[in-house]
Design a protein around this motif. Structure first.
Motif, PDB file in Angstrom:
ATOM      1  N   VAL A  28      -7.170  -9.689  15.849  1.00  0.00           N
ATOM      2  CA  VAL A  28      -7.607  -8.941  14.669  1.00  0.00           C
ATOM      3  C   VAL A  28      -6.396  -8.615  13.805  1.00  0.00           C
ATOM      4  O   VAL A  28      -5.351  -8.194  14.322  1.00  0.00           O
ATOM      5  CB  VAL A  28      -8.314  -7.634  15.071  1.00  0.00           C
ATOM      6  CG1 VAL A  28      -8.834  -6.924  13.822  1.00  0.00           C
ATOM      7  CG2 VAL A  28      -9.457  -7.901  16.035  1.00  0.00           C
ATOM      8  N   ARG A  29      -6.557  -8.794  12.489  1.00  0.00           N
ATOM      9  CA  ARG A  29      -5.464  -8.467  11.574  1.00  0.00           C
ATOM     10  C   ARG A  29      -5.570  -7.003  11.165  1.00  0.00           C
ATOM     11  O   ARG A  29      -6.318  -6.630  10.257  1.00  0.00           O
ATOM     12  CB  ARG A  29      -5.497  -9.374  10.341  1.00  0.00           C
ATOM     13  CG  ARG A  29      -4.324  -9.131   9.412  1.00  0.00           C
ATOM     14  CD  ARG A  29      -4.234 -10.149   8.299  1.00  0.00           C
ATOM     15  NE  ARG A  29      -3.216  -9.705   7.359  1.00  0.00           N
ATOM     16  CZ  ARG A  29      -3.466  -9.107   6.192  1.00  0.00           C
ATOM     17  NH1 ARG A  29      -4.709  -8.899   5.811  1.00  0.00           N
ATOM     18  NH2 ARG A  29      -2.485  -8.722   5.407  1.00  0.00           N
ATOM     19  N   LEU A  30      -4.837  -6.159  11.875  1.00  0.00           N
ATOM     20  CA  LEU A  30      -4.804  -4.724  11.608  1.00  0.00           C
ATOM     21  C   LEU A  30      -3.400  -4.195  11.853  1.00  0.00           C
ATOM     22  O   LEU A  30      -2.679  -4.705  12.735  1.00  0.00           O
ATOM     23  CB  LEU A  30      -5.768  -3.968  12.534  1.00  0.00           C
ATOM     24  CG  LEU A  30      -7.283  -4.126  12.322  1.00  0.00           C
ATOM     25  CD1 LEU A  30      -8.021  -3.402  13.433  1.00  0.00           C
ATOM     26  CD2 LEU A  30      -7.706  -3.580  10.966  1.00  0.00           C
TER      27      LEU A  30
ATOM     28  N   GLU B   5      -4.108   1.423  11.843  1.00  0.00           N
ATOM     29  CA  GLU B   5      -5.523   1.092  11.677  1.00  0.00           C
ATOM     30  C   GLU B   5      -6.203   0.890  13.027  1.00  0.00           C
ATOM     31  O   GLU B   5      -7.377   1.255  13.199  1.00  0.00           O
ATOM     32  CB  GLU B   5      -5.661  -0.161  10.813  1.00  0.00           C
ATOM     33  CG  GLU B   5      -5.205   0.043   9.375  1.00  0.00           C
ATOM     34  CD  GLU B   5      -5.202  -1.238   8.570  1.00  0.00           C
ATOM     35  OE1 GLU B   5      -5.503  -1.179   7.368  1.00  0.00           O
ATOM     36  OE2 GLU B   5      -4.886  -2.305   9.146  1.00  0.00           O
TER      37      GLU B   5
ATOM     38  N   PHE C  98     -13.770  -0.790  10.098  1.00  0.00           N
ATOM     39  CA  PHE C  98     -13.081  -1.853   9.366  1.00  0.00           C
ATOM     40  C   PHE C  98     -13.963  -3.094   9.309  1.00  0.00           C
ATOM     41  O   PHE C  98     -14.531  -3.503  10.326  1.00  0.00           O
ATOM     42  CB  PHE C  98     -11.739  -2.198  10.051  1.00  0.00           C
ATOM     43  CG  PHE C  98     -10.719  -1.117   9.959  1.00  0.00           C
ATOM     44  CD1 PHE C  98      -9.810  -1.081   8.907  1.00  0.00           C
ATOM     45  CD2 PHE C  98     -10.675  -0.114  10.918  1.00  0.00           C
ATOM     46  CE1 PHE C  98      -8.865  -0.071   8.818  1.00  0.00           C
ATOM     47  CE2 PHE C  98      -9.725   0.893  10.838  1.00  0.00           C
ATOM     48  CZ  PHE C  98      -8.819   0.926   9.786  1.00  0.00           C
ATOM     49  N   ARG C  99     -14.039  -3.679   8.110  1.00  0.00           N
ATOM     50  CA  ARG C  99     -14.812  -4.902   7.944  1.00  0.00           C
ATOM     51  C   ARG C  99     -14.284  -6.011   8.853  1.00  0.00           C
ATOM     52  O   ARG C  99     -15.053  -6.834   9.350  1.00  0.00           O
ATOM     53  CB  ARG C  99     -14.755  -5.334   6.476  1.00  0.00           C
ATOM     54  CG  ARG C  99     -15.697  -6.477   6.112  1.00  0.00           C
ATOM     55  CD  ARG C  99     -15.620  -6.786   4.631  1.00  0.00           C
ATOM     56  NE  ARG C  99     -15.882  -5.598   3.820  1.00  0.00           N
ATOM     57  CZ  ARG C  99     -15.664  -5.532   2.520  1.00  0.00           C
ATOM     58  NH1 ARG C  99     -15.153  -6.567   1.880  1.00  0.00           N
ATOM     59  NH2 ARG C  99     -15.923  -4.431   1.844  1.00  0.00           N
ATOM     60  N   ARG C 100     -12.967  -6.008   9.073  1.00  0.00           N
ATOM     61  CA  ARG C 100     -12.361  -7.057   9.908  1.00  0.00           C
ATOM     62  C   ARG C 100     -12.765  -6.953  11.377  1.00  0.00           C
ATOM     63  O   ARG C 100     -12.500  -7.853  12.159  1.00  0.00           O
ATOM     64  CB  ARG C 100     -10.834  -6.993   9.786  1.00  0.00           C
ATOM     65  CG  ARG C 100     -10.293  -7.598   8.495  1.00  0.00           C
ATOM     66  CD  ARG C 100      -8.857  -7.198   8.247  1.00  0.00           C
ATOM     67  NE  ARG C 100      -8.754  -5.847   7.699  1.00  0.00           N
ATOM     68  CZ  ARG C 100      -7.607  -5.221   7.463  1.00  0.00           C
ATOM     69  NH1 ARG C 100      -6.475  -5.823   7.748  1.00  0.00           N
ATOM     70  NH2 ARG C 100      -7.607  -4.020   6.960  1.00  0.00           N
ATOM     71  N   LEU C 101     -13.404  -5.834  11.742  1.00  0.00           N
ATOM     72  CA  LEU C 101     -13.856  -5.656  13.116  1.00  0.00           C
ATOM     73  C   LEU C 101     -15.364  -5.883  13.269  1.00  0.00           C
ATOM     74  O   LEU C 101     -15.914  -5.647  14.348  1.00  0.00           O
ATOM     75  CB  LEU C 101     -13.505  -4.244  13.602  1.00  0.00           C
ATOM     76  CG  LEU C 101     -12.024  -3.993  13.874  1.00  0.00           C
ATOM     77  CD1 LEU C 101     -11.766  -2.509  14.114  1.00  0.00           C
ATOM     78  CD2 LEU C 101     -11.547  -4.803  15.070  1.00  0.00           C
ATOM     79  N   GLN C 102     -16.006  -6.330  12.204  1.00  0.00           N
ATOM     80  CA  GLN C 102     -17.434  -6.599  12.296  1.00  0.00           C
ATOM     81  C   GLN C 102     -17.702  -7.664  13.360  1.00  0.00           C
ATOM     82  O   GLN C 102     -17.037  -8.690  13.414  1.00  0.00           O
ATOM     83  CB  GLN C 102     -17.986  -7.063  10.941  1.00  0.00           C
ATOM     84  CG  GLN C 102     -18.165  -5.928   9.945  1.00  0.00           C
ATOM     85  CD  GLN C 102     -18.816  -6.390   8.659  1.00  0.00           C
ATOM     86  OE1 GLN C 102     -18.994  -7.577   8.425  1.00  0.00           O
ATOM     87  NE2 GLN C 102     -19.165  -5.433   7.799  1.00  0.00           N
TER      88      GLN C 102
ATOM     89  N   LYS D 265       0.114 -11.738   7.796  1.00  0.00           N
ATOM     90  CA  LYS D 265      -0.815 -12.864   7.700  1.00  0.00           C
ATOM     91  C   LYS D 265      -0.268 -14.126   8.342  1.00  0.00           C
ATOM     92  O   LYS D 265      -0.970 -14.837   9.058  1.00  0.00           O
ATOM     93  CB  LYS D 265      -1.140 -13.149   6.226  1.00  0.00           C
ATOM     94  CG  LYS D 265      -2.255 -12.310   5.652  1.00  0.00           C
ATOM     95  CD  LYS D 265      -2.599 -12.798   4.248  1.00  0.00           C
ATOM     96  CE  LYS D 265      -3.749 -11.988   3.662  1.00  0.00           C
ATOM     97  NZ  LYS D 265      -4.108 -12.461   2.297  1.00  0.00           N
TER      98      LYS D 265
ATOM     99  N   GLN E 283      -3.337 -17.660  15.805  1.00  0.00           N
ATOM    100  CA  GLN E 283      -4.609 -18.363  15.920  1.00  0.00           C
ATOM    101  C   GLN E 283      -4.396 -19.820  16.299  1.00  0.00           C
ATOM    102  O   GLN E 283      -5.105 -20.367  17.164  1.00  0.00           O
ATOM    103  CB  GLN E 283      -5.378 -18.258  14.596  1.00  0.00           C
ATOM    104  CG  GLN E 283      -5.893 -16.863  14.299  1.00  0.00           C
ATOM    105  CD  GLN E 283      -6.423 -16.717  12.889  1.00  0.00           C
ATOM    106  OE1 GLN E 283      -6.006 -17.430  11.971  1.00  0.00           O
ATOM    107  NE2 GLN E 283      -7.346 -15.781  12.690  1.00  0.00           N
TER     108      GLN E 283
ATOM    109  N   THR F  87      -3.577  -7.402  18.158  1.00  0.00           N
ATOM    110  CA  THR F  87      -3.561  -7.030  16.749  1.00  0.00           C
ATOM    111  C   THR F  87      -2.208  -7.327  16.122  1.00  0.00           C
ATOM    112  O   THR F  87      -1.166  -7.234  16.772  1.00  0.00           O
ATOM    113  CB  THR F  87      -3.879  -5.532  16.569  1.00  0.00           C
ATOM    114  OG1 THR F  87      -2.805  -4.742  17.081  1.00  0.00           O
ATOM    115  CG2 THR F  87      -5.171  -5.163  17.282  1.00  0.00           C
TER     116      THR F  87
END
Length: 362
Positions: free
Chosen positions: A259-261, A265, A276-280, A238, A245, A234
């Motif tokens: 994951v960007r957290l 978070e 979190f939407r980013r963990l979907q 950005k 990546q 994590t």
């Protein structure tokens, strides 16, 4: 930093840092620290210089901490990489000779690698345009560098805005994209030693997963990925996430979920407090974390993150601030003991020091 250079005093300064770390860790029953020294000169891979003009002629300038009025004019910097030193003279000469390059130039930033690549950023108090591009392109080709120009609200990139570092760790070459303006480890040789130590202390864990907080551009993530089944890494920034990546792809690492957290978070997600939407699409329950790795900012771990990491059998903690490390250890000491510790001399000739500890559940 950078003006103090006394190789004859290096060992005494390193011994003093070692003693300071021993004293800070003494309340926690730590073993003697392993010490990883630095090259005595040409160890720093990045440097930033202001330009100081005397009778219209520019000079590289540095300042003592807290003093911006009395410049120290230099033409070489012994702590900087050999590549930086080799570029300083020709670059400044070219800027003196061509007004497109030199007019209202006030700062020069160098970023280099152990493999000899170089990216230079020229900063101006005036707008730069296509005419600057033409002159800068010739200079970049002449010096074999990547070149970026910056002025207020403008950034002109000739080619790429990054270079690629290659570090050999435990017999394998790892390649890292290093972006202009992004964080990179300044001392490449000590960084390589630090990565090797981290691999040594974690050992092989083929049936376990690693949780990594503050992963940055993946500096530790890449080699550590070889010692675990999977890694959940994590990072909040950005630009660092984008570099991480790219680095995962460049090194064909396929067992890392990035994951960007923020660390707070991550705590909320792992404890089920918040979704979190980013963990979907990411099944957190499928991870079997046996080790958590943290490399926090100078402020150390916040209370919520401290409670999170306390829940894991092993904590690998790399610190750039021994005082906040000691404060965090005071909180973790009741549940974990220090089994390994190390001093990494990232910043010779200063009081700064990087350290690492492996904590294991009592």
């Amino acid at each position: 930093m950078g003006l103090a250079f006394a190789p004859e005093q290096y060992q005494a300064q390193l011994d003093a840092k070692r003693q300071r770390l021993i004293e800070l860790l003494a309340p926690f029953g730590a073993p003697a620290p392993e010490v990883f020294d630095s090259p005595r000169e040409h160890f720093r891979l990045r440097a930033e210089f202001r330009l100081w003009y005397e009778q219209g002629v520019p000079h590289y300038a540095m300042f003592e901490q807290g003093d911006k009025r009395n410049p120290v004019l230099i033409d070489q910097l012994p702590i900087a990489s050999q590549r930086i030193n080799a570029l300083m003279g020709p670059l400044l000469a070219a800027c003196k000779a061509d007004p497109q390059l030199g007019r209202k130039l006030f700062q020069v930033e160098f970023l280099t690698t152990l493999s000899g690549q170089a990216l230079v950023t020229l900063c101006y108090h005036r707008p730069i345009d296509e005419q600057w591009d033409a002159a800068a392109s010739q200079l970049a080709a002449q010096l074999d560098i990547r070149l970026i120009g910056r002025s207020r609200g403008r950034k002109r990139v000739l080619g790429d805005d990054h270079i690629t570092e290659t570090l050999q760790v435990d017999g394998r070459d790892w390649h890292y994209q290093q972006v202009e303006g992004g964080f990179t480890q300044p001392n490449g040789e000590v960084n390589r030693k630090m990565l090797g130590w981290a691999l040594d202390v974690v050992g092989d864990n083929p049936q376990q997963d690693l949780l990594e907080l503050y992963c940055g551009n993946g500096n530790f993530t890449l080699p550590l990925s070889t010692r675990f089944r999977r890694v959940l890494a994590t990072e909040l920034a950005k630009r660092s996430v984008q570099s991480a990546q790219a680095n995962l792809a460049m090194n064909a690492v396929d067992n890392v979920t990035l994951v960007r957290l923020a660390s707070e978070e991550v705590t909320q997600a792992l404890t089920g407090v918040r979704e979190f939407r980013r963990l979907q699409g990411i099944d957190l329950s499928g991870f079997e974390f046996g080790t958590v790795f943290v490399d926090p900012p100078r402020a150390g771990l916040d209370p919520a993150t401290l409670e999170l990491v306390r829940g894991y059998p092993r904590i690998l903690y790399i610190s750039c601030n021994p005082e906040t490390l000691a404060a965090n250890l005071a909180e973790l000491h009741s549940t974990h003991r220090i089994s390994r510790c190390a001093l990494f001399d990232q910043f010779p000739y200063t009081h700064h020091m990087e350290s690492g500890v492996l904590l294991e559940r009592r």
